[in-house]
Design an enzyme around this catalytic site. Structure first.
Site, short mmCIF file in Angstrom:
data_model
loop_
_atom_site.label_atom_id
_atom_site.label_comp_id
_atom_site.label_asym_id
_atom_site.label_seq_id
_atom_site.Cartn_x
_atom_site.Cartn_y
_atom_site.Cartn_z
N LYS A 37 0.81 -1.21 0.00
CA LYS A 37 0.00 0.00 0.00
C LYS A 37 0.85 1.27 0.00
O LYS A 37 0.61 2.18 -0.80
CB LYS A 37 -0.88 -0.04 1.25
CG LYS A 37 -1.75 1.14 1.45
CD LYS A 37 -2.37 1.08 2.83
CE LYS A 37 -1.31 1.44 3.87
NZ LYS A 37 -1.88 1.60 5.22
N THR A 38 1.83 1.30 0.87
CA THR A 38 2.68 2.48 0.95
C THR A 38 3.44 2.69 -0.35
O THR A 38 3.63 3.81 -0.82
CB THR A 38 3.68 2.35 2.12
OG1 THR A 38 2.95 1.97 3.28
CG2 THR A 38 4.37 3.66 2.39
N ASP A 223 -4.96 7.97 3.27
CA ASP A 223 -4.54 6.65 3.70
C ASP A 223 -5.43 6.17 4.85
O ASP A 223 -6.02 6.99 5.55
CB ASP A 223 -3.08 6.76 4.16
CG ASP A 223 -2.45 5.39 4.36
OD1 ASP A 223 -3.04 4.40 3.89
OD2 ASP A 223 -1.37 5.32 4.97
N GLU A 224 -5.49 4.88 5.06
CA GLU A 224 -6.27 4.31 6.18
C GLU A 224 -7.69 4.86 6.21
O GLU A 224 -8.21 5.26 7.26
CB GLU A 224 -5.59 4.60 7.53
CG GLU A 224 -4.13 4.19 7.61
CD GLU A 224 -3.94 2.73 7.98
OE1 GLU A 224 -4.92 1.94 7.87
OE2 GLU A 224 -2.80 2.37 8.33
N GLN A 254 -9.10 -4.02 8.49
CA GLN A 254 -8.16 -3.46 9.45
C GLN A 254 -8.73 -2.23 10.15
O GLN A 254 -7.99 -1.40 10.69
CB GLN A 254 -6.85 -3.09 8.76
CG GLN A 254 -6.10 -4.32 8.26
CD GLN A 254 -4.74 -3.96 7.69
OE1 GLN A 254 -3.85 -3.48 8.39
NE2 GLN A 254 -4.58 -4.18 6.40
N ARG A 612 1.12 -8.65 10.96
CA ARG A 612 2.37 -7.89 11.07
C ARG A 612 3.57 -8.79 10.86
O ARG A 612 4.67 -8.33 10.61
CB ARG A 612 2.51 -7.24 12.46
CG ARG A 612 1.43 -6.25 12.88
CD ARG A 612 1.21 -5.17 11.90
NE ARG A 612 0.07 -5.49 11.06
CZ ARG A 612 -0.16 -4.92 9.88
NH1 ARG A 612 0.65 -4.01 9.42
NH2 ARG A 612 -1.20 -5.28 9.16
#
Length: 731
Positions: A37-38, A223-224, A254, A612
């Site tokens: 994503k980043t 984002d998010e 998430q 993670r």
DNA sequence: GATCGCAATTTTTTT
DNA sequence: AATTGCGATC
């Protein structure tokens, strides 16, 4: 031009490419955990500027932490070289502060407004409760604060809150809300919720101001997005309405900030809000080995009402997930630390590759102690935050007061320590005088000195003189110098030094750290002269300090094991991850089970924790642990049972640990005399009773012949059964 | 009216 | 286990 495009797109998979190249119009990127994503966000920004020729100033990217923003800036600069500086990258809150510092004058606030954090607002809520003539011990200001926060997150003002109040308590809270809001205005202060709300209000009431920002920011990246609340949603709509070049990135699985007002509808309804939106699905995971992904997917699949998403990886093989059930929290910590030590030595891992995640901050303690015992270098992220510490807040309150004389909460802090003969009642009187004459609290104190008793008046005059002198002397002085002067002149340092206790010593140490932080800030600022925007160093320092989060100050370091809550861990990755405390009541947390959708959010949290991990994931639980100063007994978390057997190193035996089944050949059960039967009858075990039917063991009491079990039966409820006579069957 | 010492109560996660 | 609030004392 084409070379630049080719270089930016190289190494992206087809979906990521689409997400980068679709620059015009609304775009929804559903990015699964670890799907790059980043990478997409940074390449997209670089593509806009480097390939499409968009001015960096026209791009606004909003992330959830300053850390994420900083990292993104770094990566964009790496892709583009210098020239990316003009991109505005920040959090919702920092972006709003920037807007408001420029334009809040339209709303009648002064540009020097203070930013109140949670403890500041709690102090003000308490004050509001008192002003309402309510008894602070009957109404619980914290509950009030929580309600107000919820209203603010939903964009509901005091008036509508009152009208919509469903019960008496809500009605009363709405009244407190109104008073609280007035006190904020009086103190020329904004709380976290206000930063967003006031910006939306500014744009609503002053379209020409909105127009300016719309024209400036032609391309928006959020984002998010699954973690945005209703106010943030409105803000995004306002900014995007004209050019509609809006790219939102998120993952419904998430979403873990529902309790903070995040509204998952924002992302679920994006396609309805923007009917011509393009949608990109990123389902390829680059982070985790197959079993970890499979395990996490198995857990999240238990949520209903989510968008089906199938993450896959091409990293075949890899270690399966380990599960360890410890007798108690100490053993759990011992196990984790031993695991870390073994892997570090045997597999030549650096400490920085390990992370321990827990549900609540209080759980960190046992792990810290155990790590300390074996000299394992580690860092605890979060917990009692540096800038929340009393002495740090006291010191900063002085600075705040110098910048914003109306800051009533700062006055109260500053007056209280060290004690200077001005107590609760004096402040109470000064405060009502201030309210009466519509002045600041400092003015109220001055008024009181003119009419009050001789001794109090003298104390007040001394304080006012101090304040005035500091204000004169410290204008134009660097933040670090101002802090040092303030701590010295107020007698704060001297009082701590006189104290001499180890605790006072620690406080002094923290203040020294604050001074060096201020000093660093000053140096940093001096290097970018144009960043000041006509605001003093101290003002900028206070802004930064108000908006830093735990994770912002953490940096990945090779030489430290990291400990943090699952919330804090969001967005990070580690080769080896331990998720601890997987028991019913702890994770999922008991408090979360009470409200609707709570369990689903806990499950998403578990999913975040598991995803993670890159190479190895270890999940632990304890049958017994110290909580709130006494012993509690838990059963294994339902999430453990939701992991497919295939993903596990060893299938769970009915939730209980069979002797010898410590997953990595650790078996040091502490009740050595407890035989096989005792161990097998651990909490979490499913049993059959001849009369009560099926049930689950909650708690084991005693040992040997007199051993009893508390069992929750599906039909009969909770009963205590003596093992010897109960004729229990396992299964 | 300020300060000190004891007791009750608390903890979910945070920008 | 630690913090906050309350009451008694100076």
């Amino acid at each position: 031009m084409h070379d630049a495009a080719a270089a930016l797109l190289a190494g992206l998979n087809p979906e990521q490419r689409v997400a980068v190249e679709t620059t015009e119009g609304p775009l929804l990127v559903l990015a699964g955990a670890g799907s790059g994503k980043t990478r997409v966000l940074t390449h997209r920004i670089a593509y806009l500027i480097g390939v499409c020729g968009i001015a960096p100033e026209s791009v606004l990217a909003v992330t959830f932490t300053n850390k994420a923003a900083g990292e993104m800036r770094e990566r964009v600069e790496k892709l583009l070289g210098p020239g990316a500086e003009g991109v505005w990258l920040g959090t919702f809150h920092s972006t709003c502060v920037r807007i408001l510092r420029r334009d809040i004058g339209h709303l009648g606030f002064s540009r020097g407004f203070a930013i109140y954090d949670q403890s500041d607002s709690l102090a003000l809520v308490k004050e509001a409760v008192r002003r309402q003539g309510l008894d602070p011990k009957e109404v619980d200001p914290r509950r009030m604060e929580w309600r107000i926060d919820q209203w603010k997150n939903a964009g509901v003002g005091p008036g509508p809150a009152f009208d919509a109040a469903a019960d008496f308590e809500a009605q009363r809270a709405a009244e407190v809300y109104a008073t609280y809001q007035r006190l904020l205005v009086d103190a020329n202060a904004l709380d976290f919720g206000d930063l967003l709300l006031r910006t939306v209000e500014l744009f609503e009431r002053f379209p020409e101001v909105l127009r300016w920002y719309r024209q400036r920011w032609q391309y928006l990246l959020i984002d998010e997005y699954q973690d945005t609340n209703r106010v943030q949603y409105r803000l995004v709509q306002q900014l995007a309405a004209e050019h509609r070049n809006l790219c939102v990135v998120g993952d419904g699985d998430q979403s873990v900030y529902g309790w903070r007002g995040a509204d998952i509808r924002n992302i679920l309804d994006f396609e309805e809000d923007y009917p011509n939106a393009n949608v990109v699905l990123l389902e390829r995971n680059y982070r985790s080995v197959q079993p970890i992904l499979e395990g996490a997917s198995g857990v999240i699949a238990h949520n209903v009402g989510r968008k089906e998403k199938r993450l896959y990886t091409e990293r075949e093989g890899g270690e399966k997930i380990s599960v360890f059930e410890a007798a108690d929290d100490r053993e759990e910590a011992a196990f984790v630390v031993r695991e870390i030590l073994t892997a570090q030595r045997g597999a030549d891992r650096s400490w920085g590759q390990f992370a321990i995640f827990y549900r609540t901050n209080a759980q960190s303690r046992v792990f810290e102690e155990e790590l300390l015992k074996y000299n394992v270098p580690h860092v605890v992220v979060g917990g009692v935050r540096f800038y929340e510490r009393a002495e740090v807040k006291d010191a900063l309150a002085w600075l705040r007061l110098l910048v914003n004389p109306a800051d009533a909460v700062a006055v109260r802090r500053v007056v209280a320590r060290p004690t200077r003969g001005i107590g609760r009642t004096t402040l109470e009187r000064a405060s009502s005088l201030a309210a009466e004459h519509e002045e600041t609290l400092v003015d109220g104190l001055r008024r009181f000195a003119e009419q009050g008793g001789a001794r109090t008046a003298k104390s007040i005059r001394a304080f006012l003189a101090l304040l005035e002198r500091l204000r004169d002397e410290l204008s134009g002085v660097s933040t670090a110098e101002a802090l040092a002067a303030v701590l010295d002149r107020s007698g704060y340092l001297q009082a701590l030094e006189r104290d001499g206790s180890p605790e006072a010593e620690a406080r002094l140490e923290n203040l020294r750290e604050l001074l060096s932080a201020a000093d660093d800030f000053g140096r940093e600022l001096a290097r970018e002269p144009d960043a000041s925007e006509e605001r003093s160093e101290t003002e900028l320092f206070l802004d930064q300090v108000a908006l830093v989060s735990d994770i912002d100050t953490w940096e990945r370091r090779d030489e430290c094991v990291s400990l943090m809550t699952v919330h804090t861990a969001k967005g990070l990755e580690f080769p080896i991850v331990f998720v601890v405390g997987l028991e019913e009541g702890v994770f999922p947390h008991a408090g979360a089970l009470r409200n609707d959708g709570g369990i689903e959010e806990e499950r998403r949290l578990c999913y975040v924790a598991m995803t993670r991990a890159m190479e190895r994931l270890v999940l632990t639980s304890a049958r017994e642990r110290h909580r709130w100063g006494s012993r509690t007994y838990g059963i294994a978390s339902r999430f453990l049972r939701e992991i497919p057997d295939d993903a596990l190193e060893r299938p769970l035996a009915g939730g209980a640990r069979v002797p010898g089944d410590s997953t990595l050949d650790y078996s040091y059960s502490q009740d050595a005399e407890g035989g096989d039967m005792d161990d097998a009858l651990a909490p979490g075990l499913r049993v059959q009773h001849p009369t009560f039917g099926p049930g689950v063991v909650l708690q084991a009491l005693g040992s040997g012949a007199g051993r009893k079990l508390r069992i929750r039966f599906e039909r009969a409820g909770v009963k205590t059964i003596v093992v010897r006579y109960g004729n229990l069957e396992i299964g």
